[in-house]
Design an enzyme around this catalytic site. Structure first.
Site, short mmCIF file in Angstrom:
data_model
loop_
_atom_site.label_atom_id
_atom_site.label_comp_id
_atom_site.label_asym_id
_atom_site.label_seq_id
_atom_site.Cartn_x
_atom_site.Cartn_y
_atom_site.Cartn_z
N TYR A 135 0.98 -1.09 -0.17
CA TYR A 135 -0.11 -0.05 0.02
C TYR A 135 0.68 1.21 -0.16
CZ TYR A 135 -4.36 2.29 1.44
OH TYR A 135 -5.60 3.36 1.14
N ARG A 159 -6.01 9.93 -11.38
CA ARG A 159 -5.62 10.53 -10.04
C ARG A 159 -4.96 9.61 -9.18
NH1 ARG A 159 -7.54 11.20 -5.00
NH2 ARG A 159 -5.97 9.77 -4.82
N LYS A 211 -5.58 -1.99 -2.66
CA LYS A 211 -6.73 -1.72 -1.94
C LYS A 211 -7.38 -3.07 -1.76
CE LYS A 211 -6.99 2.76 -1.71
NZ LYS A 211 -7.40 3.69 -0.66
N GLU A 245 -11.99 4.70 -7.11
CA GLU A 245 -10.81 4.90 -6.39
C GLU A 245 -9.81 5.60 -7.62
OE1 GLU A 245 -9.95 3.67 -3.20
OE2 GLU A 245 -8.64 5.01 -3.44
N ASP A 246 -9.22 6.64 -7.03
CA ASP A 246 -8.32 7.53 -7.87
C ASP A 246 -8.78 7.88 -9.06
OD1 ASP A 246 -7.13 7.21 -5.37
OD2 ASP A 246 -5.19 6.36 -6.28
N ASP A 276 -14.02 6.01 -2.39
CA ASP A 276 -13.14 5.98 -1.33
C ASP A 276 -12.36 7.16 -0.82
OD1 ASP A 276 -11.95 4.45 0.84
OD2 ASP A 276 -10.07 4.28 -0.42
N ASP A 277 -11.95 8.02 -2.12
CA ASP A 277 -11.39 9.03 -1.97
C ASP A 277 -12.14 10.44 -1.22
OD1 ASP A 277 -8.67 8.33 -2.95
OD2 ASP A 277 -10.06 8.19 -4.93
N ASN A 294 -0.85 11.59 -0.17
CA ASN A 294 0.12 10.40 -0.44
C ASN A 294 0.72 10.51 -1.86
OD1 ASN A 294 -0.62 8.94 1.97
ND2 ASN A 294 -2.76 8.66 1.09
N ASN A 307 -5.31 7.41 7.06
CA ASN A 307 -5.63 6.59 5.68
C ASN A 307 -6.91 6.08 5.65
OD1 ASN A 307 -5.34 4.92 3.46
ND2 ASN A 307 -3.18 6.16 3.40
N1 LIG Z 1 -5.05 9.94 3.38
C1 LIG Z 1 -5.79 9.51 2.63
O1 LIG Z 1 -6.56 8.44 3.04
C2 LIG Z 1 -6.17 10.24 1.50
C3 LIG Z 1 -5.14 11.10 0.87
N2 LIG Z 1 -5.39 11.58 -0.29
C4 LIG Z 1 -4.43 12.37 -0.95
O2 LIG Z 1 -5.00 13.58 -1.08
C5 LIG Z 1 -4.31 14.45 -2.17
C6 LIG Z 1 -5.28 15.05 -3.01
O3 LIG Z 1 -6.27 14.17 -3.48
P1 LIG Z 1 -7.56 14.58 -3.94
O4 LIG Z 1 -8.42 15.44 -2.99
O5 LIG Z 1 -8.49 13.47 -4.45
O6 LIG Z 1 -7.35 15.29 -5.20
P2 LIG Z 1 -7.88 16.38 -5.93
O7 LIG Z 1 -7.35 16.59 -7.45
O8 LIG Z 1 -9.58 16.15 -6.13
O9 LIG Z 1 -7.84 17.88 -5.24
C7 LIG Z 1 -6.61 18.49 -5.01
C8 LIG Z 1 -6.87 19.70 -4.58
O10 LIG Z 1 -5.67 20.47 -4.30
C9 LIG Z 1 -5.63 21.52 -4.68
N3 LIG Z 1 -4.22 22.36 -5.07
C10 LIG Z 1 -3.54 21.73 -5.91
N4 LIG Z 1 -2.39 22.42 -5.61
C11 LIG Z 1 -2.46 23.42 -4.82
C12 LIG Z 1 -1.73 24.24 -4.21
N5 LIG Z 1 -0.29 24.39 -4.59
N6 LIG Z 1 -2.26 24.89 -3.17
C13 LIG Z 1 -3.45 25.09 -2.66
N7 LIG Z 1 -4.28 24.01 -3.34
C14 LIG Z 1 -4.00 23.18 -4.22
C15 LIG Z 1 -6.41 21.72 -5.87
O11 LIG Z 1 -6.95 22.85 -6.35
P3 LIG Z 1 -8.00 23.28 -7.49
O12 LIG Z 1 -9.39 22.85 -7.00
O13 LIG Z 1 -8.18 24.68 -7.69
O14 LIG Z 1 -7.52 22.22 -8.64
C16 LIG Z 1 -7.62 20.59 -5.78
O15 LIG Z 1 -8.63 21.47 -4.86
C17 LIG Z 1 -3.50 13.29 -2.82
O16 LIG Z 1 -2.20 13.26 -2.77
C18 LIG Z 1 -4.04 11.84 -2.41
O17 LIG Z 1 -3.15 10.97 -2.37
C19 LIG Z 1 -6.52 11.39 -1.16
C20 LIG Z 1 -7.67 10.49 -0.56
C21 LIG Z 1 -7.34 9.64 0.66
C1 LIG Z 2 -5.27 6.69 0.25
C2 LIG Z 2 -5.82 7.15 -0.78
O1 LIG Z 2 -7.07 6.56 -1.28
C3 LIG Z 2 -5.20 8.17 -1.69
O2 LIG Z 2 -4.29 8.76 -1.44
O3 LIG Z 2 -5.73 8.14 -3.07
MG LIG Z 3 -7.23 6.93 -3.34
#
Ligand SMILES: NC(=O)C1=CN([C@@H]2O[C@H](COP(=O)(O)OP(=O)(O)OC[C@H]3O[C@@H](n4cnc5c(N)ncnc54)[C@H](OP(=O)(O)O)[C@@H]3O)[C@@H](O)[C@H]2O)C=CC1
Ligand SMILES: CC(=O)C(=O)O
Ligand SMILES: [Mg+2]
Length: 600
Positions: free
Chosen positions: A140, A193, A211, A283-284, A306-307, A448, A492
């Site tokens: 993972y 993504r 997963k 997912e992603d 999941d995200d 991540n 996570n």
């Molecule tokens: N810990 C966990 O369980 C999980 C962690 N994650 C992690 O979260 C991260 C984001 O995932 P996710 O939300 O799905 O991605 P998205 O693409 O849906 O969202 C990313 C967001 O970050 C914003 N962004 C990008 N660059 C910047 C910056 N420099 N400053 C401020 N905001 C910024 C984007 O802005 P804009 O809207 O303007 O494009 C957008 O709103 C990934 O690294 C993923 O691995 C995700 C799911 C689970």
């Molecule tokens: C943990 C997870 O689902 C992610 O980073 O996208």
């Molecule tokens: Mg994910």
């Protein structure tokens, strides 16, 4: 369970063979979700494909390697195809762990474990379950991220189902090619993504595979009921177009109506093949598709993203647990999120829902939550625009700010959550500002893999002089400061989706409402003890994650029956015993028919 020829069933199986051959063949397929006490009998009554000889050793579901007894080797026609020694599962694990530790790097360890999964499924899952803390960072995050980036090199044998946009019109037939007839859970990605690493196209298959290995290792869901799927609609990652090792279609992503029709066909095909109760975990997917596909399908299928939803629950659980340290009520907090995408909006919406459950109005709940995206703080009438309808509820009048340090100093959040895949965004100054405004700042760096984290655990603890409550999406080692050791939590969604899936599948939940995730969050937070909190943990230790997943499933079972969301009847009195009866057993099953004499 996979295979267990009981005495009676063994007689049945052998009865279909030449009487003189006196050999044993074993079942490849089983049908129906069966309770473990009924399984061995039923499965052998429905034998439809039998394997013996070398094919047993080549089948990861049947292969026990050197653990086959002499009797089994004789009966199954594999005597001599293995070295003479007979080893127990525990002894085999020593060999695996020795090999594992000799690998030079984590990618090699990932490839080694994948090969083990291809060779001997039970041994693979036994290793994962017995050494969960060591194995999770490999199968993972963070290593799975690296494996996806290197999937062309890491690729040995295909795992899961690859469905290309070129197969549009034939998706059902493709799904029918999958050899298991009773799939209950699918994790699907289109690779756009992958973690915070961007568009990896078909290389993203590592994510559904990883997963689902946790579905089994943490949630105890039989691997034969799990199906990883990658939808190949192309990739906009130009480097992959030129990559000679790329295993997907090297063209730009198909979008618009054609994409939507393809996803629609996929959803219908899954339902037709495996029934409407088959759980589909998205997912992603990229932000632009993730939200709308969730809205489109959540009421017609057993599905979740999941995200958005799993992450929401794990982060909310971490917040609930943290509040026992800070001594504040949820509604007394101010939240700033760096990122306003799937993860952040999912968490923010769930926290707003939790605040409403505590009596706040909708408007009041949103007032306490601020989002920052790539264009800065999300406010009403932002001059730079970029506010979609998911961000809209969080807008409020304020000045236009883009610098996170300035935002923290202006808003003075009690909780700072990062999910923007913007590594290092929680700078020394940002962390110091959190420390200045709060006695016990809550700081979650959820992006991540590790390389995308907003800050490290060490930075957060050091800069706030050990006062912060910290969690991260990928694991960080513990950190000692002035003689006190802090153990960062891993915020996570792996703490959530295996337990939710187990509860949903066993109880026959048809639609997974947000309240289920809120309930799962509360259940997870309740498992955090005062001792954990004293160590700095806001989640139970990773070593307990299997029992945590089971506890979440049991808690959900109570909840969904009470709320009328369960469809598995009659309602079991003892929910835990009921759920336990479905769990995958990593012990080898004996193929020795007990009443038989030696063949010589
Ligand atoms: N810990 C966990 O369980 C999980 C962690 N994650 C992690 O979260 C991260 C984001 O995932 P996710 O939300 O799905 O991605 P998205 O693409 O849906 O969202 C990313 C967001 O970050 C914003 N962004 C990008 N660059 C910047 C910056 N420099 N400053 C401020 N905001 C910024 C984007 O802005 P804009 O809207 O303007 O494009 C957008 O709103 C990934 O690294 C993923 O691995 C995700 C799911 C689970
Ligand atoms: C943990 C997870 O689902 C992610 O980073 O996208
Ligand atoms: Mg994910």
């Amino acid at each position: 369970m996979a295979v267990n020829l009981s005495r009676q069933a063994a007689k049945l199986a052998v009865g279909k063979l030449q009487p003189s051959s006196r050999v044993l063949c074993v079942t490849l397929h089983t049908t129906g979700v069966q309770r473990s006490d009924e399984k061995s009998m039923k499965k052998n009554l429905i034998n439809h494909s039998r394997v013996r000889g070398i094919d047993i050793l080549r089948n990861p579901k049947l292969n026990k390697g050197t653990a086959f007894s002499l009797k089994e080797r004789q009966l199954m026609g594999i005597h001599g195809l293995l070295p003479p020694v007979v080893r127990s599962l525990d002894e085999q694990m020593i060999r695996v762990m020795t090999n594992f530790s000799k690998r030079q790097n984590d990618l090699d360890r990932y490839i080694y474990l994948s090969s083990l999964q291809d060779r001997n499924e039970r041994l693979f899952y036994r290793v994962l379950t017995e050494h969960v803390e060591k194995m999770m960072p490999i199968v993972y995050t963070p290593t799975v991220g690296l494996a996806c980036q290197q999937y062309g090199v890491a690729f040995r044998r295909p795992r899961g189902l690859f469905i290309s946009i070129k197969d549009k019109g034939h998706v059902y037939e493709m799904i029918c090619n999958w050899p298991e007839r009773n799939v209950k859970a699918i994790v699907v990605t289109d690779g756009e993504r992958i973690l915070g690493l961007g568009d990896l196209g078909v290389y993203g298959m590592g994510i559904p595979v990883g997963k689902l290995s946790l579905y089994t290792a943490l949630g105890g869901i039989d691997p034969s009921k799990c199906l990883p799927i990658c939808l190949d609609v192309g990739t906009n990652n130009e480097a992959l177009h030129k990559d000679p090792l790329y295993i997907g279609s090297a063209h730009k992503r198909v979008t618009g109506q054609e994409y939507d029709e393809f996803i629609d066909e996929f959803m219908k095909a899954v339902s037709k093949r495996y029934g409407n109760n088959c759980l589909i975990q998205f997912e992603d997917f990229a932000n632009k598709n993730a939200f709308r596909l969730l809205e489109k399908y959540r009421n017609d299928y057993c599905t979740f993203n999941d995200d958005i939803q799993g992450t929401a629950a794990v982060a909310a659980a971490g917040v609930f647990a943290s509040l026992r340290i800070t001594g504040k009520k949820l509604t007394e907090n101010t939240f700033v999120f760096l990122g306003a995408g799937e993860a952040s909006i999912g968490i923010a919406e769930l926290l707003a829902l939790a605040m409403r459950e505590e009596g706040l109005s909708r408007e009041e709940s949103y007032k306490r939550i601020w989002l920052v995206d790539s264009k800065g703080l999300i406010i009403s009438d932002r001059p730079t625009g970029g506010i979609n309808h998911h961000k809209e509820p969080f807008t409020k009048p304020f000045k236009h700010l883009t610098d996170l340090e300035e935002i923290v100093n202006e808003i003075k959040p009690t909780v700072l959550i990062g999910a923007a895949a913007s590594p290092g965004a929680f700078t020394e100054n940002v962390l110091a500002a959190m420390g200045k405004h709060n006695e016990r700042p809550i700081i979650f760096a959820l992006s991540n893999p590790t390389s995308m984290s907003e800050c490290t655990a060490e930075q957060a603890y050091t800069i706030t002089q050990g006062r912060c409550v910290f969690a991260s999406g990928s694991p960080f080692p513990s950190c000692t400061l002035n003689g006190k050791t802090f153990i960062p939590g891993q915020g996570n969604n792996a703490y959530i989706f295996p337990g939710v899936a187990l509860g949903v599948l066993t109880c026959g939940v048809r639609h997974i409402e947000d309240k289920i995730f809120l309930h799962a969050a509360q259940a997870l937070a309740n498992l955090v003890t005062d001792e954990h909190l004293a160590e700095g943990r806001v989640y139970p230790p990773l070593s307990d994650i299997q029992s945590v997943s089971l506890a979440i499933a049991v808690d959900l079972a109570e909840y969904v029956y009470k709320e009328g969301m369960a469809s598995a009847y009659p309602e079991p009195d003892d929910k835990e015993a009921f759920i336990r009866s479905f769990l995958y057993d990593t012990d080898y099953e004996s193929f020795e028919p007990e009443t038989w004499d030696w063949p010589y």
